[in-house]
Design a protein around this motif. Structure first.
Motif, short mmCIF file in Angstrom:
data_model
loop_
_atom_site.label_atom_id
_atom_site.label_comp_id
_atom_site.label_asym_id
_atom_site.label_seq_id
_atom_site.Cartn_x
_atom_site.Cartn_y
_atom_site.Cartn_z
N ALA A 341 1.16 -1.27 -0.03
CA ALA A 341 0.00 -0.08 0.08
C ALA A 341 0.90 1.43 -0.13
O ALA A 341 0.58 2.35 -0.64
CB ALA A 341 -0.94 0.05 1.14
N TYR A 368 0.03 -2.46 -6.94
CA TYR A 368 -1.58 -2.59 -6.89
C TYR A 368 -2.21 -3.85 -6.46
O TYR A 368 -2.96 -4.00 -5.77
CB TYR A 368 -2.09 -1.95 -8.23
CG TYR A 368 -1.87 -0.61 -8.29
CD1 TYR A 368 -1.29 0.50 -7.58
CD2 TYR A 368 -1.64 -0.17 -9.66
CE1 TYR A 368 -1.00 1.67 -7.73
CE2 TYR A 368 -1.21 1.38 -9.95
CZ TYR A 368 -1.08 1.94 -8.96
OH TYR A 368 -0.57 3.38 -9.29
N THR A 371 -1.81 -5.16 -2.91
CA THR A 371 -2.72 -4.36 -2.03
C THR A 371 -3.98 -5.20 -1.82
O THR A 371 -4.76 -5.06 -0.82
CB THR A 371 -3.21 -2.99 -2.46
OG1 THR A 371 -3.94 -3.10 -3.64
CG2 THR A 371 -1.91 -2.23 -2.71
N GLU A 372 -4.39 -5.91 -2.66
CA GLU A 372 -5.44 -6.86 -2.80
C GLU A 372 -6.92 -6.19 -2.80
O GLU A 372 -7.91 -6.65 -1.92
CB GLU A 372 -5.37 -7.97 -1.58
CG GLU A 372 -4.25 -8.91 -1.63
CD GLU A 372 -4.22 -9.90 -0.66
OE1 GLU A 372 -4.94 -9.96 0.22
OE2 GLU A 372 -3.12 -10.85 -0.77
N GLN A 373 -6.84 -4.98 -3.44
CA GLN A 373 -8.32 -4.31 -3.52
C GLN A 373 -8.67 -4.41 -4.92
O GLN A 373 -7.70 -4.17 -5.55
CB GLN A 373 -7.66 -2.75 -3.21
CG GLN A 373 -7.20 -2.70 -1.55
CD GLN A 373 -8.32 -3.04 -0.66
OE1 GLN A 373 -9.42 -2.71 -1.00
NE2 GLN A 373 -7.82 -3.43 0.70
N PRO A 374 -9.85 -4.91 -4.98
CA PRO A 374 -10.27 -4.93 -6.29
C PRO A 374 -10.25 -3.75 -7.31
O PRO A 374 -9.79 -3.94 -8.45
CB PRO A 374 -12.03 -5.43 -6.00
CG PRO A 374 -11.96 -5.92 -4.71
CD PRO A 374 -10.81 -5.29 -4.02
N ALA A 375 -10.35 -2.72 -6.87
CA ALA A 375 -10.33 -1.41 -7.60
C ALA A 375 -8.85 -1.00 -8.19
O ALA A 375 -8.53 -0.80 -9.06
CB ALA A 375 -10.78 -0.19 -6.86
N ASN A 376 -7.79 -1.86 -7.17
CA ASN A 376 -6.37 -1.53 -7.59
C ASN A 376 -6.12 -2.44 -8.56
O ASN A 376 -5.41 -2.27 -9.50
CB ASN A 376 -5.74 -1.59 -6.45
CG ASN A 376 -5.41 -0.31 -5.65
OD1 ASN A 376 -5.73 0.71 -5.92
ND2 ASN A 376 -5.06 -0.49 -4.34
N LYS A 378 -8.22 -3.60 -10.89
CA LYS A 378 -8.46 -3.16 -12.26
C LYS A 378 -7.45 -2.26 -13.00
O LYS A 378 -7.10 -2.24 -14.26
CB LYS A 378 -9.94 -2.46 -12.19
CG LYS A 378 -10.87 -3.22 -11.75
CD LYS A 378 -12.36 -2.68 -11.68
CE LYS A 378 -13.30 -3.52 -11.32
NZ LYS A 378 -14.75 -2.51 -11.03
N GLN A 407 -8.40 -11.49 -8.57
CA GLN A 407 -9.07 -10.42 -7.39
C GLN A 407 -10.44 -9.56 -8.01
O GLN A 407 -10.98 -9.43 -7.00
CB GLN A 407 -8.26 -9.44 -7.26
CG GLN A 407 -6.65 -10.06 -6.49
CD GLN A 407 -5.78 -8.82 -6.00
OE1 GLN A 407 -5.86 -7.82 -6.53
NE2 GLN A 407 -4.77 -9.54 -5.61
N THR A 408 -10.54 -9.75 -9.19
CA THR A 408 -11.81 -8.92 -9.76
C THR A 408 -12.84 -9.93 -10.02
O THR A 408 -14.06 -9.35 -10.28
CB THR A 408 -11.52 -8.28 -11.10
OG1 THR A 408 -11.05 -9.12 -12.07
CG2 THR A 408 -10.54 -7.10 -10.94
#
Length: 462
Positions: A341, A368, A371-376, A378, A407-408
Protein backbone atom coordinates in the motif's frame (compact mmCIF):
# COMPACT_ATOMS: atom_id res chain seq x y z
CA UNK A 1 43.09 -54.21 -58.83
CA UNK A 2 42.97 -55.65 -55.34
CA UNK A 3 44.85 -52.62 -53.94
CA UNK A 4 42.43 -50.28 -55.73
CA UNK A 5 39.44 -52.16 -54.29
CA UNK A 6 40.93 -51.87 -50.83
CA UNK A 7 41.47 -48.14 -51.43
CA UNK A 8 37.87 -47.64 -52.49
CA UNK A 9 36.53 -49.57 -49.52
CA UNK A 10 38.80 -47.73 -47.08
CA UNK A 11 37.88 -44.37 -48.57
CA UNK A 12 34.18 -45.22 -48.43
CA UNK A 13 34.43 -46.26 -44.79
CA UNK A 14 36.34 -43.11 -43.86
CA UNK A 15 33.90 -40.96 -45.82
CA UNK A 16 31.00 -42.61 -43.99
CA UNK A 17 32.71 -41.98 -40.66
CA UNK A 18 33.35 -38.36 -41.59
CA UNK A 19 29.74 -37.79 -42.65
CA UNK A 20 28.48 -39.49 -39.48
CA UNK A 21 30.76 -37.42 -37.25
CA UNK A 22 29.75 -34.21 -39.00
CA UNK A 23 26.05 -35.08 -38.76
CA UNK A 24 26.32 -35.81 -35.04
CA UNK A 25 28.31 -32.62 -34.43
CA UNK A 26 25.77 -30.50 -36.30
CA UNK A 27 22.81 -32.18 -34.57
CA UNK A 28 24.37 -31.72 -31.13
CA UNK A 29 25.20 -28.09 -31.87
CA UNK A 30 21.63 -27.38 -33.01
CA UNK A 31 20.18 -29.17 -29.98
CA UNK A 32 22.50 -27.31 -27.62
CA UNK A 33 21.46 -24.03 -29.19
CA UNK A 34 17.78 -24.84 -28.66
CA UNK A 35 18.10 -26.04 -25.10
CA UNK A 36 21.05 -23.84 -24.08
CA UNK A 37 20.93 -21.89 -20.82
CA UNK A 38 19.33 -18.51 -20.95
CA UNK A 39 21.70 -15.58 -21.14
CA UNK A 40 22.09 -13.74 -17.81
CA UNK A 41 20.19 -10.71 -19.09
CA UNK A 42 19.47 -7.90 -16.64
CA UNK A 43 16.29 -5.87 -17.11
CA UNK A 44 16.28 -2.43 -15.49
CA UNK A 45 14.45 0.70 -16.58
CA UNK A 46 17.24 3.07 -15.57
CA UNK A 47 20.09 1.18 -17.24
CA UNK A 48 18.12 0.61 -20.42
CA UNK A 49 17.05 4.26 -20.48
CA UNK A 50 20.68 5.39 -20.26
CA UNK A 51 21.78 3.02 -23.01
CA UNK A 52 18.98 4.32 -25.25
CA UNK A 53 20.26 7.82 -24.60
CA UNK A 54 23.76 6.70 -25.60
CA UNK A 55 22.73 4.83 -28.73
CA UNK A 56 19.89 6.85 -30.27
CA UNK A 57 22.10 9.46 -31.98
CA UNK A 58 24.64 6.79 -32.97
CA UNK A 59 21.95 4.62 -34.58
CA UNK A 60 20.56 7.62 -36.48
CA UNK A 61 24.04 8.52 -37.72
CA UNK A 62 24.43 4.93 -38.91
CA UNK A 63 21.13 5.07 -40.79
CA UNK A 64 19.48 2.57 -38.44
CA UNK A 65 16.03 2.78 -36.91
CA UNK A 66 16.64 3.21 -33.14
CA UNK A 67 13.45 1.24 -32.43
CA UNK A 68 14.68 -1.72 -34.49
CA UNK A 69 17.97 -2.23 -32.64
CA UNK A 70 17.87 -3.77 -29.17
CA UNK A 71 20.61 -3.41 -26.55
CA UNK A 72 20.77 -6.13 -23.89
CA UNK A 73 22.71 -5.98 -20.62
CA UNK A 74 24.48 -9.16 -19.54
CA UNK A 75 25.47 -9.82 -15.94
CA UNK A 76 29.17 -10.43 -16.50
CA UNK A 77 32.11 -8.72 -14.80
CA UNK A 78 34.33 -8.78 -17.91
CA UNK A 79 34.73 -5.81 -20.23
CA UNK A 80 32.97 -6.92 -23.38
CA UNK A 81 30.27 -6.12 -25.91
CA UNK A 82 29.23 -7.91 -29.07
CA UNK A 83 26.58 -8.14 -31.78
CA UNK A 84 24.52 -11.30 -32.28
CA UNK A 85 21.23 -12.44 -33.75
CA UNK A 86 20.69 -9.59 -36.19
CA UNK A 87 20.25 -6.07 -34.83
CA UNK A 88 21.03 -6.95 -31.22
CA UNK A 89 23.88 -5.54 -29.17
CA UNK A 90 24.93 -7.25 -25.94
CA UNK A 91 26.95 -5.30 -23.37
CA UNK A 92 28.42 -6.66 -20.14
CA UNK A 93 27.80 -5.02 -16.78
CA UNK A 94 31.58 -5.15 -16.31
CA UNK A 95 32.08 -2.72 -19.17
CA UNK A 96 29.56 -0.27 -17.74
CA UNK A 97 30.99 -0.55 -14.22
CA UNK A 98 34.61 -0.12 -15.27
CA UNK A 99 34.10 2.66 -17.81
CA UNK A 100 35.26 5.94 -16.28
CA UNK A 101 33.12 8.11 -18.54
CA UNK A 102 29.97 7.79 -20.64
CA UNK A 103 32.15 8.42 -23.70
CA UNK A 104 33.95 5.10 -23.17
CA UNK A 105 30.68 3.17 -23.28
CA UNK A 106 29.40 5.24 -26.20
CA UNK A 107 32.59 4.51 -28.15
CA UNK A 108 32.16 0.75 -27.72
CA UNK A 109 28.48 0.97 -28.71
CA UNK A 110 29.49 2.98 -31.79
CA UNK A 111 31.92 0.19 -32.72
CA UNK A 112 29.24 -2.49 -32.35
CA UNK A 113 26.86 -0.33 -34.38
CA UNK A 114 29.50 -0.37 -37.09
CA UNK A 115 29.15 -4.15 -37.28
CA UNK A 116 25.37 -3.87 -37.71
CA UNK A 117 25.54 -1.05 -40.26
CA UNK A 118 28.16 -2.97 -42.22
CA UNK A 119 26.09 -6.14 -42.34
CA UNK A 120 29.02 -8.05 -40.88
CA UNK A 121 26.99 -10.84 -39.32
CA UNK A 122 25.32 -11.76 -42.58
CA UNK A 123 28.61 -11.62 -44.45
CA UNK A 124 30.31 -13.63 -41.72
CA UNK A 125 27.89 -16.46 -42.43
CA UNK A 126 29.20 -16.59 -45.99
CA UNK A 127 32.78 -16.65 -44.72
CA UNK A 128 31.97 -19.46 -42.29
CA UNK A 129 30.39 -21.46 -45.11
CA UNK A 130 33.49 -20.82 -47.18
CA UNK A 131 35.76 -21.87 -44.31
CA UNK A 132 33.75 -25.03 -43.79
CA UNK A 133 33.89 -25.81 -47.50
CA UNK A 134 37.68 -25.40 -47.57
CA UNK A 135 38.05 -27.53 -44.46
CA UNK A 136 35.74 -30.27 -45.72
CA UNK A 137 37.45 -30.49 -49.13
CA UNK A 138 40.83 -30.64 -47.46
CA UNK A 139 39.69 -33.32 -45.05
CA UNK A 140 38.21 -35.42 -47.86
CA UNK A 141 41.42 -35.18 -49.90
CA UNK A 142 43.42 -36.02 -46.81
CA UNK A 143 41.24 -39.00 -46.02
CA UNK A 144 41.60 -40.26 -49.57
CA UNK A 145 45.38 -39.95 -49.35
CA UNK A 146 45.43 -41.74 -46.01
CA UNK A 147 43.29 -44.53 -47.41
CA UNK A 148 45.53 -44.80 -50.48
CA UNK A 149 48.63 -44.94 -48.33
CA UNK A 150 47.14 -47.63 -46.15
CA UNK A 151 46.01 -49.65 -49.15
CA UNK A 152 49.44 -49.40 -50.80
CA UNK A 153 51.33 -49.94 -47.57
CA UNK A 154 52.98 -46.52 -47.98
CA UNK A 155 53.38 -44.75 -44.63
CA UNK A 156 54.72 -41.56 -46.24
CA UNK A 157 51.60 -41.15 -48.36
CA UNK A 158 49.39 -41.73 -45.31
CA UNK A 159 51.35 -39.10 -43.31
CA UNK A 160 51.07 -36.68 -46.22
CA UNK A 161 47.31 -37.18 -46.10
CA UNK A 162 47.27 -36.23 -42.41
CA UNK A 163 49.27 -33.11 -43.19
CA UNK A 164 46.80 -32.18 -45.93
CA UNK A 165 43.91 -32.46 -43.48
CA UNK A 166 45.65 -30.30 -40.89
CA UNK A 167 46.75 -27.80 -43.51
CA UNK A 168 43.29 -27.40 -44.94
CA UNK A 169 41.89 -26.60 -41.50
CA UNK A 170 44.66 -24.10 -40.85
CA UNK A 171 44.11 -22.38 -44.21
CA UNK A 172 40.37 -22.14 -43.67
CA UNK A 173 40.87 -20.82 -40.17
CA UNK A 174 43.39 -18.20 -41.26
CA UNK A 175 41.19 -17.09 -44.15
CA UNK A 176 38.27 -16.64 -41.77
CA UNK A 177 40.38 -14.81 -39.16
CA UNK A 178 41.72 -12.47 -41.83
CA UNK A 179 38.14 -11.60 -42.69
CA UNK A 180 37.26 -11.15 -38.99
CA UNK A 181 40.16 -8.72 -38.50
CA UNK A 182 38.98 -6.78 -41.51
CA UNK A 183 35.49 -6.54 -40.01
CA UNK A 184 36.89 -5.19 -36.74
CA UNK A 185 38.91 -2.53 -38.54
CA UNK A 186 35.86 -1.60 -40.62
CA UNK A 187 33.74 -1.27 -37.46
CA UNK A 188 36.43 0.93 -35.88
CA UNK A 189 36.38 3.27 -38.86
CA UNK A 190 32.58 3.35 -38.87
CA UNK A 191 32.60 4.22 -35.16
CA UNK A 192 34.88 7.19 -35.84
CA UNK A 193 32.45 8.43 -38.46
CA UNK A 194 29.39 8.01 -36.22
CA UNK A 195 31.08 9.77 -33.30
CA UNK A 196 32.16 12.69 -35.47
CA UNK A 197 28.69 12.99 -37.01
CA UNK A 198 27.17 13.18 -33.51
CA UNK A 199 29.78 15.70 -32.31
CA UNK A 200 31.36 13.26 -29.86
CA UNK A 201 34.96 12.30 -29.17
CA UNK A 202 36.52 8.93 -29.96
CA UNK A 203 38.87 9.38 -27.02
CA UNK A 204 36.76 7.14 -24.75
CA UNK A 205 36.79 4.25 -27.20
CA UNK A 206 40.56 4.47 -27.52
CA UNK A 207 41.00 4.76 -23.74
CA UNK A 208 39.02 1.57 -23.24
CA UNK A 209 41.03 -0.25 -25.92
CA UNK A 210 44.22 0.89 -24.16
CA UNK A 211 42.94 -0.52 -20.89
CA UNK A 212 42.24 -3.87 -22.52
CA UNK A 213 45.64 -3.86 -24.22
CA UNK A 214 47.49 -3.19 -20.96
CA UNK A 215 45.60 -5.98 -19.20
CA UNK A 216 46.50 -8.49 -21.94
CA UNK A 217 49.97 -7.35 -22.92
CA UNK A 218 51.70 -10.36 -21.32
CA UNK A 219 49.32 -12.82 -22.95
CA UNK A 220 49.67 -11.27 -26.40
CA UNK A 221 53.46 -10.87 -26.32
CA UNK A 222 54.20 -14.06 -28.26
CA UNK A 223 50.93 -14.52 -30.14
CA UNK A 224 50.97 -14.89 -33.91
CA UNK A 225 48.94 -11.90 -35.20
CA UNK A 226 47.55 -14.08 -37.99
CA UNK A 227 45.66 -16.28 -35.52
CA UNK A 228 43.92 -13.29 -33.90
CA UNK A 229 40.27 -12.45 -34.62
CA UNK A 230 40.95 -8.77 -33.81
CA UNK A 231 43.78 -6.49 -34.95
CA UNK A 232 46.80 -6.43 -32.63
CA UNK A 233 45.88 -3.99 -29.83
CA UNK A 234 48.72 -1.48 -30.02
CA UNK A 235 48.58 -1.28 -33.80
CA UNK A 236 44.81 -0.87 -33.62
CA UNK A 237 45.07 1.91 -31.04
CA UNK A 238 47.79 3.73 -32.97
CA UNK A 239 45.80 3.70 -36.20
CA UNK A 240 42.61 4.77 -34.44
CA UNK A 241 44.23 7.58 -32.52
CA UNK A 242 45.84 9.03 -35.64
CA UNK A 243 42.43 9.22 -37.31
CA UNK A 244 40.48 10.26 -34.21
CA UNK A 245 42.67 13.28 -33.52
CA UNK A 246 41.68 14.70 -36.90
CA UNK A 247 38.12 15.15 -35.64
CA UNK A 248 37.14 18.64 -34.46
CA UNK A 249 35.44 16.91 -31.51
CA UNK A 250 38.51 15.09 -30.18
CA UNK A 251 38.46 17.21 -27.01
CA UNK A 252 34.68 17.18 -26.57
CA UNK A 253 33.55 16.37 -23.04
CA UNK A 254 30.52 14.51 -21.69
CA UNK A 255 27.80 16.81 -20.25
CA UNK A 256 27.74 16.84 -16.41
CA UNK A 257 24.15 15.55 -16.34
CA UNK A 258 25.16 12.55 -18.46
CA UNK A 259 28.16 11.85 -16.23
CA UNK A 260 25.87 11.82 -13.19
CA UNK A 261 23.49 9.35 -14.84
CA UNK A 262 26.44 7.14 -15.74
CA UNK A 263 27.69 7.22 -12.15
CA UNK A 264 24.24 6.46 -10.77
CA UNK A 265 23.95 3.38 -13.00
CA UNK A 266 27.39 2.24 -11.86
CA UNK A 267 26.30 2.68 -8.25
CA UNK A 268 23.11 0.72 -8.89
CA UNK A 269 25.01 -2.18 -10.45
CA UNK A 270 27.44 -2.25 -7.54
CA UNK A 271 24.57 -2.25 -5.05
CA UNK A 272 22.65 -5.04 -6.76
CA UNK A 273 25.45 -7.23 -8.06
CA UNK A 274 28.49 -6.81 -5.84
CA UNK A 275 26.87 -6.80 -2.41
CA UNK A 276 27.16 -4.72 0.79
CA UNK A 277 30.87 -5.26 1.41
CA UNK A 278 31.85 -4.09 -2.07
CA UNK A 279 29.52 -1.11 -1.72
CA UNK A 280 31.12 0.01 1.55
CA UNK A 281 34.59 -0.33 0.07
CA UNK A 282 33.75 1.72 -3.02
CA UNK A 283 31.25 4.07 -1.37
CA UNK A 284 32.20 4.56 2.32
CA UNK A 285 29.84 6.45 4.62
CA UNK A 286 32.10 9.50 4.40
CA UNK A 287 31.13 9.81 0.72
CA UNK A 288 27.89 11.77 0.59
CA UNK A 289 27.67 12.07 -3.17
CA UNK A 290 24.43 11.08 -4.84
CA UNK A 291 25.86 7.89 -6.42
CA UNK A 292 27.34 6.79 -3.08
CA UNK A 293 24.07 7.27 -1.23
CA UNK A 294 22.25 5.46 -4.03
CA UNK A 295 24.54 2.43 -3.79
CA UNK A 296 24.32 2.29 0.02
CA UNK A 297 20.52 2.55 0.00
CA UNK A 298 20.27 -0.33 -2.48
CA UNK A 299 22.67 -2.49 -0.45
CA UNK A 300 20.73 -1.77 2.74
CA UNK A 301 17.28 -2.65 1.47
CA UNK A 302 18.65 -5.70 -0.35
CA UNK A 303 19.85 -7.11 2.96
CA UNK A 304 16.54 -6.26 4.66
CA UNK A 305 17.61 -3.03 6.39
CA UNK A 306 14.76 -0.91 5.05
CA UNK A 307 14.67 1.21 8.21
CA UNK A 308 18.02 2.79 7.29
CA UNK A 309 17.51 2.59 3.54
CA UNK A 310 14.31 4.64 3.36
CA UNK A 311 15.71 7.89 4.84
CA UNK A 312 18.55 7.78 2.30
CA UNK A 313 16.12 7.20 -0.58
CA UNK A 314 13.91 10.03 0.68
CA UNK A 315 16.99 12.27 0.66
CA UNK A 316 17.64 11.34 -2.95
CA UNK A 317 14.06 12.06 -4.05
CA UNK A 318 14.29 15.41 -2.28
CA UNK A 319 17.57 16.33 -3.98
CA UNK A 320 16.44 15.20 -7.44
CA UNK A 321 12.62 14.82 -7.46
CA UNK A 322 12.47 14.63 -11.27
CA UNK A 323 14.46 11.38 -11.29
CA UNK A 324 11.86 8.60 -11.76
CA UNK A 325 14.31 5.86 -10.76
CA UNK A 326 14.63 7.13 -7.18
CA UNK A 327 10.85 6.84 -6.82
CA UNK A 328 10.99 3.43 -8.47
CA UNK A 329 13.64 2.32 -5.94
CA UNK A 330 11.50 3.46 -3.02
CA UNK A 331 8.51 1.56 -4.38
CA UNK A 332 10.58 -1.58 -4.89
CA UNK A 333 12.08 -1.38 -1.40
CA UNK A 334 8.65 -1.06 0.17
CA UNK A 335 7.09 -3.73 -2.04
CA UNK A 336 9.81 -6.30 -1.31
CA UNK A 337 9.30 -5.70 2.39
CA UNK A 338 5.57 -6.40 2.29
CA UNK A 339 4.40 -2.78 2.30
CA UNK A 340 2.47 -2.72 -0.97
CA UNK A 341 0.00 0.00 0.00
CA UNK A 342 2.88 2.37 0.78
CA UNK A 343 4.73 1.32 -2.41
CA UNK A 344 1.76 2.37 -4.54
CA UNK A 345 2.46 6.04 -3.73
CA UNK A 346 6.07 6.38 -5.00
CA UNK A 347 5.46 4.07 -7.97
CA UNK A 348 2.62 6.36 -9.05
CA UNK A 349 5.11 9.24 -8.99
CA UNK A 350 7.56 7.20 -11.09
CA UNK A 351 4.76 6.55 -13.61
CA UNK A 352 3.97 10.24 -13.81
CA UNK A 353 7.59 10.90 -14.78
CA UNK A 354 7.87 7.91 -17.16
CA UNK A 355 4.28 7.05 -18.15
CA UNK A 356 5.19 4.74 -21.06
CA UNK A 357 7.92 2.65 -19.45
CA UNK A 358 6.84 -1.00 -19.49
CA UNK A 359 9.05 -2.14 -16.61
CA UNK A 360 7.74 0.57 -14.29
CA UNK A 361 4.18 -0.22 -15.40
CA UNK A 362 4.75 -3.85 -14.38
CA UNK A 363 6.18 -2.81 -11.01
CA UNK A 364 3.20 -0.53 -10.41
CA UNK A 365 0.80 -3.33 -11.34
CA UNK A 366 2.49 -5.65 -8.87
CA UNK A 367 2.19 -3.05 -6.10
CA UNK A 368 -1.51 -2.52 -6.85
CA UNK A 369 -2.18 -6.28 -6.96
CA UNK A 370 -0.39 -6.85 -3.66
CA UNK A 371 -2.75 -4.41 -1.94
CA UNK A 372 -5.47 -7.02 -2.67
CA UNK A 373 -8.03 -4.32 -3.43
CA UNK A 374 -10.36 -5.00 -6.43
CA UNK A 375 -10.22 -1.35 -7.52
CA UNK A 376 -6.41 -1.48 -7.60
CA UNK A 377 -6.54 -4.81 -9.46
CA UNK A 378 -8.52 -3.16 -12.27
CA UNK A 379 -5.83 -0.47 -12.55
CA UNK A 380 -3.19 -3.21 -12.56
CA UNK A 381 -4.88 -4.95 -15.52
CA UNK A 382 -4.86 -1.70 -17.45
CA UNK A 383 -1.16 -1.16 -16.73
CA UNK A 384 -0.21 -4.71 -17.66
CA UNK A 385 -2.02 -4.44 -20.98
CA UNK A 386 -0.10 -1.23 -21.67
CA UNK A 387 3.18 -2.89 -20.66
CA UNK A 388 2.65 -5.65 -23.21
CA UNK A 389 2.97 -3.08 -25.99
CA UNK A 390 6.63 -2.44 -25.16
CA UNK A 391 7.66 -5.52 -23.21
CA UNK A 392 5.98 -8.15 -25.33
CA UNK A 393 4.57 -11.30 -23.84
CA UNK A 394 6.39 -12.47 -20.70
CA UNK A 395 5.45 -15.13 -18.19
CA UNK A 396 5.60 -12.61 -15.33
CA UNK A 397 3.12 -10.30 -17.05
CA UNK A 398 0.64 -13.15 -17.51
CA UNK A 399 1.10 -14.36 -13.93
CA UNK A 400 0.29 -10.89 -12.66
CA UNK A 401 -2.68 -10.66 -15.00
CA UNK A 402 -3.98 -13.97 -13.63
CA UNK A 403 -3.80 -12.63 -10.08
CA UNK A 404 -5.45 -9.34 -11.03
CA UNK A 405 -8.33 -11.02 -12.87
CA UNK A 406 -8.85 -13.40 -9.95
CA UNK A 407 -9.10 -10.45 -7.56
CA UNK A 408 -11.81 -8.89 -9.72
CA UNK A 409 -13.69 -12.21 -9.86
CA UNK A 410 -13.01 -12.79 -13.57
CA UNK A 411 -11.98 -16.44 -13.24
CA UNK A 412 -12.11 -17.40 -16.96
CA UNK A 413 -9.62 -14.68 -17.88
CA UNK A 414 -7.51 -15.61 -14.85
CA UNK A 415 -7.43 -19.20 -16.15
CA UNK A 416 -6.50 -18.02 -19.63
CA UNK A 417 -3.67 -15.83 -18.33
CA UNK A 418 -2.38 -18.75 -16.25
CA UNK A 419 -2.45 -20.95 -19.37
CA UNK A 420 -0.45 -18.39 -21.34
CA UNK A 421 2.11 -18.06 -18.55
CA UNK A 422 2.44 -21.84 -18.33
CA UNK A 423 2.97 -22.13 -22.08
CA UNK A 424 5.77 -19.56 -21.99
CA UNK A 425 7.40 -21.42 -19.10
CA UNK A 426 7.19 -24.72 -20.97
CA UNK A 427 4.58 -26.38 -18.74
CA UNK A 428 2.40 -27.76 -21.53
CA UNK A 429 0.26 -29.93 -19.27
CA UNK A 430 -0.82 -26.99 -17.11
CA UNK A 431 -1.24 -24.77 -20.19
CA UNK A 432 -3.58 -27.32 -21.77
CA UNK A 433 -5.64 -27.79 -18.61
CA UNK A 434 -6.09 -24.07 -17.96
CA UNK A 435 -6.76 -23.23 -21.61
CA UNK A 436 -9.49 -25.89 -21.81
CA UNK A 437 -11.11 -24.59 -18.62
CA UNK A 438 -10.94 -21.02 -19.90
CA UNK A 439 -12.29 -21.77 -23.37
CA UNK A 440 -15.36 -23.51 -21.98
CA UNK A 441 -16.39 -20.21 -20.37
CA UNK A 442 -16.03 -18.06 -23.51
CA UNK A 443 -18.34 -17.74 -26.47
CA UNK A 444 -17.07 -19.47 -29.59
CA UNK A 445 -15.18 -17.12 -31.90
CA UNK A 446 -14.44 -14.39 -29.33
CA UNK A 447 -10.82 -13.18 -29.01
CA UNK A 448 -10.45 -14.95 -25.65
CA UNK A 449 -11.86 -18.22 -27.08
CA UNK A 450 -9.43 -17.97 -30.00
CA UNK A 451 -6.45 -17.31 -27.71
CA UNK A 452 -7.36 -20.32 -25.58
CA UNK A 453 -7.55 -22.39 -28.76
CA UNK A 454 -4.10 -21.15 -29.82
CA UNK A 455 -2.63 -22.10 -26.43
CA UNK A 456 -4.09 -25.61 -26.72
CA UNK A 457 -2.74 -25.92 -30.24
CA UNK A 458 0.79 -24.98 -29.19
CA UNK A 459 0.64 -27.01 -25.98
CA UNK A 460 -0.41 -30.10 -27.92
CA UNK A 461 2.45 -30.02 -30.40
CA UNK A 462 5.17 -32.68 -30.28
Amino acid sequence: MRARAILYRATARLMAVLVAVMSVAISEAEAAQKRGPALPIIRDAEIEGLLRLYTKPIFKAAGLNPKAVRVYVLKDRHINAFVAGGQRIFINTGLIQQAKTPNEVIGVLAHETGHIAGGHLARMGVEIDSANYTTIIGMLLGLAAIAGGVAAGNAEVAQAGQGLMIGSQGLAQRNFLTYARGMESSADQAALTFLTDTHQSARGMITLFEKLASENIAVLANVDPYVMSHPMPMERIRNLEDEAKKSPYWNAKDPPALILRHQLVQAKLTGYIDGPQAVMQKYPSSDQSMPARYARAIAMFRRGDIRNALPIIDGLTKDLPENPYFWELKAQALLENGRAAEAAVPVKKALELLPSNGLIQILAAQAYIDTEQPANAKEAIKLLRQAQRTEGDTAETYRLLARAYAQTGDIPRAELATAEAALIMGDRKLAMEKAQAAQAAFKTGTPEWTRASDVMSFAGRD
